[in-house]
Design an enzyme around this catalytic site. Structure first.
Site, PDB file in Angstrom:
ATOM      1  N   ASP A   1       0.977  -1.258  -0.099  1.00 24.86           N
ATOM      2  CA  ASP A   1      -0.117   0.137   0.011  1.00 24.86           C
ATOM      3  C   ASP A   1       1.003   1.241  -0.128  1.00 24.86           C
ATOM      4  OD1 ASP A   1      -2.249  -1.601  -0.001  1.00 24.86           O
ATOM      5  OD2 ASP A   1      -2.430  -1.216   2.317  1.00 24.86           O
TER       6      ASP A   1
ATOM      7  N   ASP B   1     -13.726  -4.554  -2.699  1.00 21.64           N
ATOM      8  CA  ASP B   1     -13.584  -4.184  -1.237  1.00 21.64           C
ATOM      9  C   ASP B   1     -14.804  -4.431  -0.644  1.00 21.64           C
ATOM     10  OD1 ASP B   1     -10.759  -3.383  -1.245  1.00 21.64           O
ATOM     11  OD2 ASP B   1     -11.581  -1.163  -1.608  1.00 21.64           O
TER      12      ASP B   1
END
Length: 259
Positions: A11, A130
């Protein structure tokens, strides 16, 4: 049968690699290129880089670090973040990425998937999902701005396949960063709903969790971050354990001895 893949996830925020728990409280864990080089040497099958603030901030991923990564890696890598158009994707692929991943922009404009597949081929197009409380979340990189997309998971799975996506990354947000194990039930439901390669994400904490998601949920690949970044489960150790359990795993590359 294709080998199962192990994919470290990096990330990216403000030019460095960070990691949080359930998409919150991010802490810096290292330099983008240094971590990429380390994982390639340890036997990662692929890497995934998420610019976690690009979509919420309304900007394209910074291709400067993509080029730096491409100069160092000899394994495939995927980039996600702020890819809202064919031109955005073209810039990232031209910088050296092998795949691009779209999530919130595709939820907002599903035709983006068709356009990307037509231009670059389905093999380049990954759709991230997600999942939170049974629904699909949008703009997850900024939890304070995130919300429910209003779409049902399995309906969206069928739609992205029909539109030409080449792969799905399923991130179960309640498990993210907890190291309590993958969401096997949700992953298995998506596996049953599509023929596309499926990457499980969120919750890996030990070798047993990888074994479960491959054997019980039918994932084609498993993505993880915290357990790799911390060094608690080195990739070579994980690969040896999974291979010993009978899974089809690519071997760790042999490092040349200095002469």
């Amino acid at each position: 049968m294709p080998a199962l893949r192990l994919i470290p996830c990096l990330d990216v925020a403000d030019g460095v690699v960070v990691k949080g728990v359930r998409f919150r409280d991010h802490k810096v864990v290292g330099d983008i290129v240094d971590l990429a080089r380390r994982y390639a040497a340890e036997g990662a099958d692929e890497l995934v880089f998420y610019d976690i603030t690009a979509s919420p901030d309304g900007r394209r991923v910074d291709t400067a670090w993509v080029r730096r990564v491409a100069d160092e890696l000899d394994i495939p890598f995927c980039v996600a973040g702020g890819i809202r158009s064919v031109d955005d994707a073209a810039a990232v692929l031209a910088a050296g990425a092998d795949k691009i991943s779209v999530n919130s922009p595709a939820l907002a404009e599903p035709g983006l998937i068709d356009a990307l597949a037509a231009r670059f081929g389905s093999q380049c197009v990954v759709v991230g999902m997600d999942v939170r409380d049974g629904g699909l979340a949008r703009d997850s990189g900024r939890p304070e701005r995130s919300g429910d997309s209003g779409r049902r998971l399995l309906d969206w799975v069928a739609e992205v396949e029909s539109r030409g996506a080449g792969e799905i990354v399923l991130n179960c947000m309640r498990a993210d960063g907890t190291r309590a194990g993958y969401d096997l039930e949700t992953t298995a439901a998506v596996r049953a709903a599509t023929r596309l390669p499926l990457v499980a994400s969120g919750g890996a904490g030990c070798a047993a969790h990888f074994l479960e998601v491959f054997r019980q949920a039918g994932a084609d690949a498993a993505l993880a971050a915290s357990v790799f970044h911390s060094g608690e489960l080195p990739l070579p150790v994980l690969k040896r354990e999974l291979a010993a359990a009978g899974l089809a795993i690519r071997p760790v590359p042999v490092q040349e001895s200095p002469t």
